[in-house]
Write a protein that holds these residues in place. Structure first.
Motif, PDB file in Angstrom:
ATOM      1  N   PHE A 179       0.702  -1.465   0.126  1.00  0.00           N
ATOM      2  CA  PHE A 179      -0.028   0.107  -0.064  1.00  0.00           C
ATOM      3  C   PHE A 179       0.725   1.197  -0.139  1.00  0.00           C
ATOM      4  CE2 PHE A 179      -1.841   3.497   2.565  1.00  0.00           C
ATOM      5  CZ  PHE A 179      -3.280   3.798   1.823  1.00  0.00           C
ATOM      6  N   LYS A 180       2.020   1.296   1.058  1.00  0.00           N
ATOM      7  CA  LYS A 180       2.928   2.522   1.022  1.00  0.00           C
ATOM      8  C   LYS A 180       3.437   2.582  -0.401  1.00  0.00           C
ATOM      9  CE  LYS A 180       3.504   2.712   5.874  1.00  0.00           C
ATOM     10  NZ  LYS A 180       4.679   2.557   6.835  1.00  0.00           N
ATOM     11  N   GLY A 181       4.041   1.655  -1.100  1.00  0.00           N
ATOM     12  CA  GLY A 181       4.510   1.759  -2.238  1.00  0.00           C
ATOM     13  C   GLY A 181       3.609   2.212  -3.346  1.00  0.00           C
TER      14      GLY A 181
ATOM     15  N   THR B 193       4.143   5.671  -5.454  1.00  0.00           N
ATOM     16  CA  THR B 193       4.274   5.579  -6.964  1.00  0.00           C
ATOM     17  C   THR B 193       2.891   6.290  -7.672  1.00  0.00           C
ATOM     18  OG1 THR B 193       3.796   3.410  -7.087  1.00  0.00           O
ATOM     19  CG2 THR B 193       6.037   3.724  -6.861  1.00  0.00           C
ATOM     20  N   VAL B 194       1.749   5.957  -7.105  1.00  0.00           N
ATOM     21  CA  VAL B 194       0.582   6.216  -8.076  1.00  0.00           C
ATOM     22  C   VAL B 194       0.191   7.554  -7.890  1.00  0.00           C
ATOM     23  CG1 VAL B 194      -1.717   5.790  -8.699  1.00  0.00           C
ATOM     24  CG2 VAL B 194       0.142   3.672  -8.482  1.00  0.00           C
TER      25      VAL B 194
ATOM     26  N   VAL C 101       2.752  10.500  -2.765  1.00  0.00           N
ATOM     27  CA  VAL C 101       2.827  10.860  -1.440  1.00  0.00           C
ATOM     28  C   VAL C 101       3.668   9.535  -0.669  1.00  0.00           C
ATOM     29  CG1 VAL C 101       1.648  11.102   0.578  1.00  0.00           C
ATOM     30  CG2 VAL C 101       0.700  11.587  -1.550  1.00  0.00           C
ATOM     31  N   LYS C 102       4.687  10.025  -0.157  1.00  0.00           N
ATOM     32  CA  LYS C 102       5.976   9.276   0.519  1.00  0.00           C
ATOM     33  C   LYS C 102       5.185   9.109   1.905  1.00  0.00           C
ATOM     34  CE  LYS C 102      10.422   7.684   1.349  1.00  0.00           C
ATOM     35  NZ  LYS C 102      10.100   6.240   1.323  1.00  0.00           N
ATOM     36  N   LEU C 103       4.880   7.904   2.347  1.00  0.00           N
ATOM     37  CA  LEU C 103       4.724   7.454   3.837  1.00  0.00           C
ATOM     38  C   LEU C 103       5.842   6.951   4.578  1.00  0.00           C
ATOM     39  CD1 LEU C 103       1.130   6.032   3.436  1.00  0.00           C
ATOM     40  CD2 LEU C 103       1.677   8.402   3.880  1.00  0.00           C
TER      41      LEU C 103
END
Length: 70
Positions: free
Chosen positions: A57-59, A63-64, A67-69
């Motif tokens: 999910f984070k990736g 990428t989509v 937003v970097k978590l």
């Protein structure tokens, strides 16, 4: 609150760390990191996109949605 439009639900944060804190505290707290997780972005939701686990999910969010978590 899904009774509001996507635009109404999206707020702005003064710092990226504040946004990450919000996501972790409100949206991810207590989730099993190995459980499937749905993306609630309107486009992804319309496609019923489900990611296999939290890191997937984070990736996806990075990428989509750009937003970097943590």
């Amino acid at each position: 609150d899904e009774s509001k439009s996507y635009e109404e639900r999206m707020g702005s944060f003064c710092r990226p760390a504040n946004m990450m804190d919000h996501v972790e505290r409100i949206h991810l707290k207590g989730r099993d990191p190995h459980a499937q997780i749905e993306c609630y972005h309107p486009v992804c939701k319309s496609q019923r996109l489900v990611l296999q686990h939290l890191e997937h999910f984070k990736g996806h969010v990075e990428t989509v949605h750009g937003v970097k978590l943590r």
